[in-house]
Motif scaffolding. Structure first.
Motif, short mmCIF file in Angstrom:
data_model
loop_
_atom_site.label_atom_id
_atom_site.label_comp_id
_atom_site.label_asym_id
_atom_site.label_seq_id
_atom_site.Cartn_x
_atom_site.Cartn_y
_atom_site.Cartn_z
N GLU A 189 0.83 -1.20 0.00
CA GLU A 189 0.00 0.00 0.00
C GLU A 189 0.87 1.25 0.00
O GLU A 189 0.63 2.21 -0.73
CB GLU A 189 -0.92 0.00 1.22
CG GLU A 189 -1.85 1.20 1.29
CD GLU A 189 -2.70 1.19 2.54
OE1 GLU A 189 -3.40 2.18 2.77
OE2 GLU A 189 -2.64 0.21 3.28
N ALA A 190 1.94 1.25 0.83
CA ALA A 190 2.82 2.42 0.90
C ALA A 190 3.52 2.65 -0.42
O ALA A 190 3.67 3.77 -0.88
CB ALA A 190 3.84 2.22 2.03
N ASP A 191 4.00 1.53 -1.05
CA ASP A 191 4.70 1.67 -2.32
C ASP A 191 3.78 2.19 -3.41
O ASP A 191 4.21 2.87 -4.34
CB ASP A 191 5.26 0.31 -2.76
CG ASP A 191 6.42 -0.12 -1.87
OD1 ASP A 191 7.00 0.76 -1.19
OD2 ASP A 191 6.73 -1.32 -1.86
N ALA A 192 2.48 1.86 -3.31
CA ALA A 192 1.55 2.22 -4.37
C ALA A 192 1.08 3.66 -4.28
O ALA A 192 0.52 4.18 -5.23
CB ALA A 192 0.33 1.29 -4.32
N LEU A 193 1.29 4.33 -3.13
CA LEU A 193 0.81 5.70 -2.99
C LEU A 193 1.55 6.61 -3.95
O LEU A 193 2.78 6.70 -3.91
CB LEU A 193 1.00 6.19 -1.55
CG LEU A 193 0.11 5.53 -0.51
CD1 LEU A 193 0.44 6.06 0.87
CD2 LEU A 193 -1.36 5.72 -0.83
N PRO A 194 0.84 7.31 -4.84
CA PRO A 194 1.52 8.17 -5.82
C PRO A 194 2.02 9.45 -5.18
O PRO A 194 1.42 9.96 -4.23
CB PRO A 194 0.40 8.47 -6.84
CG PRO A 194 -0.87 8.34 -6.06
CD PRO A 194 -0.62 7.28 -5.01
N PRO A 195 3.18 9.97 -5.65
CA PRO A 195 3.69 11.23 -5.11
C PRO A 195 2.84 12.41 -5.60
O PRO A 195 2.13 12.31 -6.61
CB PRO A 195 5.10 11.30 -5.68
CG PRO A 195 5.00 10.54 -6.97
CD PRO A 195 4.02 9.42 -6.72
N SER A 244 -11.29 6.86 -10.66
CA SER A 244 -10.57 6.81 -9.39
C SER A 244 -11.35 7.56 -8.30
O SER A 244 -11.48 7.08 -7.17
CB SER A 244 -9.17 7.42 -9.54
OG SER A 244 -8.36 6.61 -10.36
N SER A 245 -11.85 8.76 -8.64
CA SER A 245 -12.61 9.53 -7.65
C SER A 245 -13.84 8.78 -7.17
O SER A 245 -14.19 8.82 -5.99
CB SER A 245 -13.04 10.87 -8.26
OG SER A 245 -11.93 11.69 -8.53
N THR A 261 -4.10 8.59 -0.93
CA THR A 261 -4.39 7.47 -1.82
C THR A 261 -4.33 7.89 -3.29
O THR A 261 -3.78 7.17 -4.13
CB THR A 261 -5.78 6.89 -1.50
OG1 THR A 261 -5.81 6.48 -0.13
CG2 THR A 261 -6.09 5.70 -2.40
N LEU A 262 -4.91 9.06 -3.60
CA LEU A 262 -4.98 9.50 -5.00
C LEU A 262 -3.78 10.34 -5.42
O LEU A 262 -3.62 10.64 -6.61
CB LEU A 262 -6.27 10.30 -5.23
CG LEU A 262 -7.57 9.53 -5.00
CD1 LEU A 262 -8.78 10.43 -5.27
CD2 LEU A 262 -7.64 8.29 -5.89
N GLY A 263 -2.94 10.72 -4.46
CA GLY A 263 -1.76 11.51 -4.80
C GLY A 263 -2.10 12.93 -5.22
O GLY A 263 -1.55 13.45 -6.18
N VAL A 264 -3.05 13.56 -4.48
CA VAL A 264 -3.44 14.94 -4.80
C VAL A 264 -3.35 15.81 -3.55
O VAL A 264 -3.46 15.32 -2.43
CB VAL A 264 -4.87 15.02 -5.37
CG1 VAL A 264 -4.97 14.30 -6.69
CG2 VAL A 264 -5.90 14.48 -4.38
#
Length: 591
Positions: A189-195, A244-245, A261-264
Motif C-alpha cells: 500500500e505504501a509503495d503504491a501511494l503516488p507522489p 478513481s474519484s 491514496t490519490l496523490g493529490v
C-alpha cells in the motif's frame, strides 16, 4: 527538593506519536484495543529508550518524547514503525493499531518533566499530517538528518497548519527498504501511494445526493462528471480521473487519506439537492495535506434544462476554484526556501510578479521565467509567460529596445505552441502577441476562437479573444468577450486588465458613462495601471467634464512619465482606437 512548578527551557527533538482511529477502535472492541495498545506501547517505549530518548507526556493513545539528537529521534521513529507493522501483521485492516509520528526540533518549556510550547505543538501538527504507520518531520529536522540517515525523504512543501502562525515545511520519511517480516499488505500500500505532482493536483469526490430520492443520483453524478471535465481542460492542473474519484462513492472518508491514496493536494467535495423546481449545489475545496478548508460556496438555479444547468454550474464552480488553487500554490512557492526552488516554483513566483503589471514586476517575472527555462528548456508555461512579459514591456513603454522585445515575444510564443499547439492558454497568449506585436488580427482571432472552444471556462481565453476583436476593430464583440472573462473569474488578480479593456471598447462604442465605470473598477483594483487613467481622460473629455479629464490626464503622466499619443500608437494595436485617441487629445495629453 526541586520545585514542581519551576519551568526551564531547552532545545530538543520533539517526538509526537498518536494512534490513528483510536476512538473507532475502542468503540468496536475496548478490551482488545486496550490489550493491543499496551503491547505496542511496550515496543515504542523500548525503542525510545534504546535511542536515548525520554518519554515526557502520555495521555491515552498518545506519546510525547524528547531526544537530544534529531538523528536518534528519526531513526527511532522509523524503527518503531517497522516493529509496529510487524505487530500488526496478520490482523484485519480495521483491527490494526497504527501510529502516526511527527518530529520537530524546537525550543520547549519543561515543567515537572512534561514538555510544553510551540516546539511540542509543531510536532503534534506534523504527526497529524503523517500517514498511519508513517513518519513526518519538519524542515529543520530534515536539514539535520538528510545527509546522515540512509532514508527516503518526500518533500510535502510548505504546510499551513492549525494554530501555528508560521508555515512549516514538511517531509515524509521511510526506510530505504522494508524487512520481510513487515506486513506485505502495508508495504504494498505504501509503495503504491503516488507522489504529489509538481503542479496543483485535485480530485473531485462524488457529490452527496441530498434530495431524498435515489432516482436523482444520476444528476449528482452527472454534476461531478461535468466539473471533472471542465477542470481537465486546464493544462496547469493535475486532475484525477472520474473512475478513481468514484471509488470513494458512498463511503465516509478522511480527506487526508483521499489525498494520500490519490496523490493529490486538493479535494473538492459537495452535495446536490433538487426540490420544487430548484437545484442547490454546495461545494467546498480542501487542502488534503494540511486538512484546511480553502473555499466554499453555494449555487442555486431554476431546474429547467438539466444538461444546460449542469454546464452552467460546473463552469461557475471551476471559475471559482481555479484562481483559488493558483493563489494557494503561489503562496506556497513564495514560502519555500530559495535553495529548494524548481522550475515550477520559479514559474509560480514569476506569476505573482507578472500579475502586478508594474515595470519592476514584469522585469522580475521575466528574470524568473528565464531561470525556469534554463532548468527546463521545454517548459511551455514559462516560455508563454516570458513572451507576454516581452510584449507588455513594449505596450507599457518599458522597453529599451522595442524591436528586440517584439522579436522575443514572437519567438517565445512560437516555442510554447511548438510544445503544445492544442493548449488553450498558449493559444490565447499567442493570439495576443499576434494582434499586438505582429498586427495579424485574422490569425489572432482564429487562435483566440480556438482557445475559447478548447476551454470555455478559461478567463485568459476570453480576455485575449476580447483584445483580438478589439484590435481588429470590432469593439462590440470585444466587449462581449471581456464581460464573459469578468464573469468567468470574478476574483481574478488580473481583472484590472479586463476592466480597462472594457472601458476602451465602450469608448469606441461611444458609451462614455459606462466606460468611466469600467475604468474606475480597474483603478480600484490596480491604482498604478496607466490604461485606467487613459480611459478616464478620454471618456471625461468626450463628455465635456474637462476638470476631471485633466486630472485623469495628470495621472496618466504620473504612471507613464514618457507617454505621448504618437508613442502609444507606435507601441502597437491602437490603429482602431480612433475615438479614444480623439478623447486623449481633448484631455490635453502630449502629441
Amino acid at each position: 527538593m526541586s520545585d514542581p512548578v519551576a519551568v526551564s527551557r531547552k532545545l530538543v527533538a520533539v517526538f509526537a506519536a498518536d494512534v490513528e482511529g483510536y476512538s473507532r477502535l475502542m468503540g468496536a472492541d475496548e478490551v482488545g484495543t486496550l490489550k493491543g495498545l499496551t503491547e505496542r506501547r511496550a515496543i515504542l517505549d523500548r525503542l525510545i529508550g534504546q535511542h536515548r530518548g525520554r518519554i515526557a507526556n502520555t495521555a491515552g493513545d498518545s506519546v510525547l518524547a524528547e531526544f537530544g539528537s534529531a538523528v536518534e529521534a528519526v531513526q527511532c521513529a522509523v524503527d518503531a514503525q517497522i516493529a509496529l507493522a510487524e505487530a500488526n501483521a496478520g490482523l484485519a485492516p480495521d483491527r490494526r493499531i497504527s501510529f502516526r509520528i511527527g518530529i520537530h526540533i524546537g525550543d520547549v518549556m519543561v515543567r515537572a518533566g512534561d514538555l510544553f510550547g510551540d516546539g511540542v505543538n509543531v510536532a503534534a501538527r506534523l504527526q497529524s499530517i503523517a500517514k498511519p504507520g508513517g513518519v513526518c518531520i519538519s524542515g529543520t529536522t530534515y536539514d539535520q538528518v538528510r545527509k546522515v540517515l540512509p532514508m527516503t525523504f518526500v518533500d510535502l512543501g510548505v504546510q499551513q497548519v492549525k494554530n501555528i502562525h508560521q508555515p512549516i515545511r514538511a517531509y515524509w520519511v521511510s526506510a530505504p527498504s522494508e524487512p520481510q517480516a513487515a506486513d506485505p499488505a502495508l508495504a504494498a500500500e505504501a509503495d503504491a501511494l503516488p507522489p504529489l505532482p509538481d503542479k496543483p493536483s485535485i480530485a473531485v469526490l462524488p457529490f452527496q445526493n441530498m434530495s431524498g430520492d435515489a432516482e436523482q443520483e444520476y444528476f449528482a453524478d452527472g454534476m461531478v462528471d461535468e466539473i471533472i471535465t471542465a477542470l481537465s481542460r486546464f493544462k496547469s492542473l493535475f486532475v484525477v480521473a472520474r473512475n478513481s474519484s468514484f471509488t470513494f462513492k458512498g463511503r465516509s472518508v478522511d480527506i487526508k487519506e483521499v489525498g494520500h491514496t490519490l496523490g493529490v493536494r486538493y479535494v473538492l467535495e459537495g452535495s446536490v439537492r433538487k426540490a420544487s423546481g430548484r437545484v442547490r449545489i454546495i461545494g467546498q475545496l480542501i487542502d488534503a495535506v494540511a486538512g484546511t478548508h480553502l473555499w466554499a460556496d453555494r449555487f442555486e438555479r431554476d431546474l429547467v434544462d438539466v444538461f444546460a444547468l449542469q454546464d452552467e454550474i460546473a463552469g461557475a464552480v471551476v471559475s471559482a476554484i481555479e484562481p483559488k488553487l493558483l493563489q494557494t500554490e503561489i503562496a506556497n512557492a513564495t514560502r519555500r526556501r530559495t535553495e529548494s526552488l524548481t522550475a515550477y516554483d520559479l514559474y509560480l513566483r514569476a506569476l505573482q510578479q507578472f500579475n502586478a503589471t508594474s515595470r519592476e514586476g514584469i522585469a522580475e517575472a521575466l528574470r524568473l521565467t528565464k531561470r525556469a527555462l534554463e532548468l527546463e528548456p521545454r517548459f511551455d508555461a514559462a516560455a508563454a509567460m516570458a513572451g507576454i512579459c516581452h510584449m507588455q514591456r513594449v505596450l507599457f513603454g518599458y522597453a529599451v529596445d522595442p524591436q528586440f522585445e517584439r522579436n522575443e515575444a514572437v519567438r517565445l510564443s512560437r516555442l510554447a505552441l511548438s510544445m503544445d499547439d492544442g493548449d488553450a492558454e498558449w493559444l490565447a497568449d499567442a493570439a495576443l502577441i499576434s494582434a499586438f506585436m505582429v498586427g495579424d488580427c485574422e490569425s489572432a482571432i482564429e487562435m483566440a476562437d480556438r482557445a475559447v472552444a478548447l476551454n470555455p471556462n478559461l478567463f485568459l481565453a476570453w480576455h485575449c479573444r476580447g483584445w483580438s476583436y478589439r484590435i481588429a476593430g470590432n469593439p462590440g464583440e470585444a466587449l462581449r468577450s471581456f464581460e464573459r472573462a469578468a464573469r468567468m473569474s470574478p476574483v481574478d488578480t488580473r481583472l484590472h486588465l479586463t476592466f480597462a479593456a472594457m472601458g476602451s471598447s465602450l469608448i469606441e462604442l461611444r458609451r462614455f458613462d459606462e466606460a468611466i465605470l469600467a475604468a474606475k473598477r480597474a483603478r480600484r483594483q490596480s491604482p498604478s495601471y496607466s490604461a485606467s487613467y487613459r480611459c478616464l481622460a478620454s471618456a471625461f473629455a468626450h463628455l465635456g467634464r474637462n476638470a476631471e479629464a485633466r486630472e485623469a490626464a495628470e495621472r496618466v503622466m504620473e504612471t507613464d512619465p514618457t507617454f505621448t499619443i504618437s508613442g502609444w500608437i507606435a507601441r502597437g494595436g491602437q490603429e482602431n482606437s480612433k475615438v479614444q485617441i480623439e478623447g486623449l487629445r481633448k484631455a490635453g495629453l502630449p502629441e
